[in-house]
Design a protein around this motif. Structure first.
Motif, short mmCIF file in Angstrom:
data_model
loop_
_atom_site.label_atom_id
_atom_site.label_comp_id
_atom_site.label_asym_id
_atom_site.label_seq_id
_atom_site.Cartn_x
_atom_site.Cartn_y
_atom_site.Cartn_z
N THR A 43 0.88 -1.16 0.00
CA THR A 43 0.00 0.00 0.00
C THR A 43 0.92 1.22 0.00
OG1 THR A 43 -0.09 -0.06 2.41
CG2 THR A 43 -1.89 -1.14 1.22
N TYR A 44 0.57 2.18 -0.81
CA TYR A 44 1.43 3.34 -1.00
C TYR A 44 0.89 4.54 -0.24
CZ TYR A 44 3.12 0.43 -4.84
OH TYR A 44 3.62 -0.60 -5.57
N ALA A 45 1.81 5.40 0.19
CA ALA A 45 1.43 6.63 0.90
C ALA A 45 1.06 7.73 -0.07
CB ALA A 45 2.58 7.08 1.79
N PHE A 46 1.05 7.45 -1.35
CA PHE A 46 0.75 8.43 -2.39
C PHE A 46 -0.19 7.79 -3.41
CE2 PHE A 46 4.73 6.24 -3.01
CZ PHE A 46 4.60 5.67 -4.26
N SER A 47 -0.86 8.63 -4.17
CA SER A 47 -1.81 8.09 -5.17
C SER A 47 -1.36 8.36 -6.60
CB SER A 47 -3.20 8.67 -4.94
OG SER A 47 -3.16 10.08 -5.02
N THR A 48 -0.38 9.26 -6.79
CA THR A 48 0.14 9.54 -8.13
C THR A 48 1.66 9.56 -8.08
OG1 THR A 48 0.00 11.92 -7.76
CG2 THR A 48 -1.86 10.88 -8.90
N ILE A 49 2.28 9.04 -9.13
CA ILE A 49 3.74 9.02 -9.23
C ILE A 49 4.14 9.33 -10.66
CG2 ILE A 49 3.79 6.53 -9.63
CD1 ILE A 49 6.50 6.48 -8.13
N PHE A 50 5.16 10.18 -10.79
CA PHE A 50 5.74 10.46 -12.09
C PHE A 50 7.01 9.63 -12.21
CE2 PHE A 50 8.70 12.76 -14.84
CZ PHE A 50 7.91 12.92 -15.98
N VAL A 51 7.10 8.82 -13.25
CA VAL A 51 8.28 7.98 -13.46
C VAL A 51 9.07 8.56 -14.62
CG1 VAL A 51 9.11 5.66 -13.99
CG2 VAL A 51 7.06 5.96 -12.59
N ARG A 52 10.26 9.09 -14.32
CA ARG A 52 11.12 9.69 -15.33
C ARG A 52 12.16 8.65 -15.74
NH1 ARG A 52 12.48 15.55 -15.39
NH2 ARG A 52 11.34 15.42 -13.46
N VAL A 53 11.91 8.02 -16.88
CA VAL A 53 12.81 6.98 -17.40
C VAL A 53 12.77 7.03 -18.92
CG1 VAL A 53 11.06 5.16 -17.37
CG2 VAL A 53 13.44 4.54 -17.15
N GLY A 54 13.85 6.63 -19.55
CA GLY A 54 13.90 6.62 -21.01
C GLY A 54 12.91 5.65 -21.62
N GLU A 55 12.40 5.99 -22.78
CA GLU A 55 11.43 5.13 -23.47
C GLU A 55 12.04 3.79 -23.86
OE1 GLU A 55 8.13 5.54 -24.09
OE2 GLU A 55 8.27 7.31 -22.82
N ALA A 56 13.34 3.75 -24.11
CA ALA A 56 14.00 2.51 -24.54
C ALA A 56 14.33 1.58 -23.38
CB ALA A 56 15.27 2.84 -25.31
N SER A 57 14.13 2.02 -22.16
CA SER A 57 14.47 1.21 -20.99
C SER A 57 13.42 0.12 -20.76
CB SER A 57 14.56 2.10 -19.75
OG SER A 57 14.69 1.32 -18.59
N THR A 58 13.82 -1.13 -20.96
CA THR A 58 12.87 -2.23 -20.72
C THR A 58 12.57 -2.36 -19.24
OG1 THR A 58 14.69 -3.83 -20.67
CG2 THR A 58 13.57 -3.53 -22.77
N LEU A 59 13.56 -2.08 -18.39
CA LEU A 59 13.33 -2.14 -16.96
C LEU A 59 12.35 -1.06 -16.53
CD1 LEU A 59 15.99 -2.97 -14.35
CD2 LEU A 59 14.27 -1.28 -13.86
N GLY A 60 12.52 0.15 -17.07
CA GLY A 60 11.60 1.24 -16.74
C GLY A 60 10.18 0.94 -17.20
N ASN A 61 10.04 0.34 -18.37
CA ASN A 61 8.70 -0.01 -18.86
C ASN A 61 8.06 -1.09 -18.00
OD1 ASN A 61 8.77 1.82 -20.98
ND2 ASN A 61 9.82 0.38 -22.33
N GLU A 62 8.85 -2.08 -17.55
CA GLU A 62 8.30 -3.11 -16.66
C GLU A 62 7.89 -2.51 -15.33
OE1 GLU A 62 9.40 -7.36 -14.55
OE2 GLU A 62 10.61 -6.70 -16.25
N LEU A 63 8.69 -1.57 -14.83
CA LEU A 63 8.36 -0.90 -13.57
C LEU A 63 7.04 -0.15 -13.70
CD1 LEU A 63 9.10 0.00 -10.71
CD2 LEU A 63 10.46 1.84 -11.72
N ARG A 64 6.88 0.60 -14.79
CA ARG A 64 5.61 1.32 -15.02
C ARG A 64 4.42 0.35 -15.06
NH1 ARG A 64 7.46 4.23 -20.00
NH2 ARG A 64 8.96 5.66 -19.16
N ARG A 65 4.57 -0.74 -15.80
CA ARG A 65 3.48 -1.73 -15.90
C ARG A 65 3.12 -2.30 -14.55
NH1 ARG A 65 6.27 -3.41 -20.49
NH2 ARG A 65 7.17 -5.15 -19.34
N ASN A 66 4.12 -2.61 -13.74
CA ASN A 66 3.84 -3.17 -12.42
C ASN A 66 3.16 -2.17 -11.51
OD1 ASN A 66 4.89 -6.03 -11.73
ND2 ASN A 66 6.41 -5.20 -13.11
N LEU A 67 3.59 -0.91 -11.57
CA LEU A 67 2.95 0.11 -10.74
C LEU A 67 1.50 0.35 -11.19
CD1 LEU A 67 5.88 2.65 -10.39
CD2 LEU A 67 4.86 1.28 -8.56
N GLU A 68 1.29 0.41 -12.51
CA GLU A 68 -0.07 0.60 -13.02
C GLU A 68 -0.94 -0.59 -12.68
OE1 GLU A 68 0.77 1.22 -17.15
OE2 GLU A 68 1.04 3.39 -16.91
#
Length: 181
Positions: A43-68
């Motif tokens: 459970t998160y203490a926040f409801s919105t997060i901005f993820v600043r990561v390059g579009e080509a980053s597969t790790l960043g994309n997986e992180l976004r998908r998991n958070l969403e």
């Protein structure tokens, strides 16, 4: 001719036969008594997060998908909406490394070490660091053979994906550990 009397006393049960069904029950009770439980979604203490990561980053994309996929928070990726995010996750490094660590007598590579480094920090809108810059590192060793080059290439990609998933889970647990923004 002698006839044998039938035995109607029922099946003979040994101690092992009686205790067999109780073993899983005893294990379950003892695990629950020590406080063991499966990991739950954070459970998160926040409801919105901005993820600043390059579009080509597969790790960043997986992180976004998991958070969403958690359903608890909204992931913002559009810089125009940066001000609407309560928390900002800045990725400062995302690097894959491959190093030869073992050679045979003729100088051919026999073993590689694969590394995945991920650096990030988390801050709120005021600029207060919630998680100071941290580097997460995963590494795996992989044997290599020229005769199986294409299979080893697939193994390498699989190992990188496994390391990536492990790092994403670490980041998610750290985000879940934030108690106040």
């Amino acid at each position: 001719m002698m006839t044998q009397k039938p035995d109607f006393s029922g099946p003979k049960l040994s101690r092992r036969g009686l205790l067999g069904p109780l073993v899983p029950l005893v294990a379950a009770v003892s695990l629950s008594a020590c406080g063991f439980k499966l990991r739950e979604a954070p459970t998160y203490a926040f409801s919105t997060i901005f993820v600043r990561v390059g579009e080509a980053s597969t790790l960043g994309n997986e992180l976004r998908r998991n958070l969403e996929g958690s359903g608890n928070i909204e992931v913002i990726t559009d810089t125009a909406r940066l001000n609407s995010a309560q928390v900002i996750l800045d990725v400062t490094g995302d690097q894959r490394e491959k190093t030869a660590v073992g050679l045979n007598s003729s100088g051919q590579v026999r073993e590689f070490q694969l590394r995945l480094r991920f650096k990030f920090k988390v801050r709120n809108q005021k600029g207060d660091e919630l998680i100071p810059e941290v580097e997460l590192l995963q590494q795996r060793d992989m044997t290599y053979s020229e005769s199986q080059a294409s299979a080893k290439e697939g193994e390498e990609q699989l190992l990188y994906r496994n390391m990536q998933s492990a790092i994403v889970q670490q980041v998610i647990r750290r985000l879940g550990a934030i108690k106040a923004i």
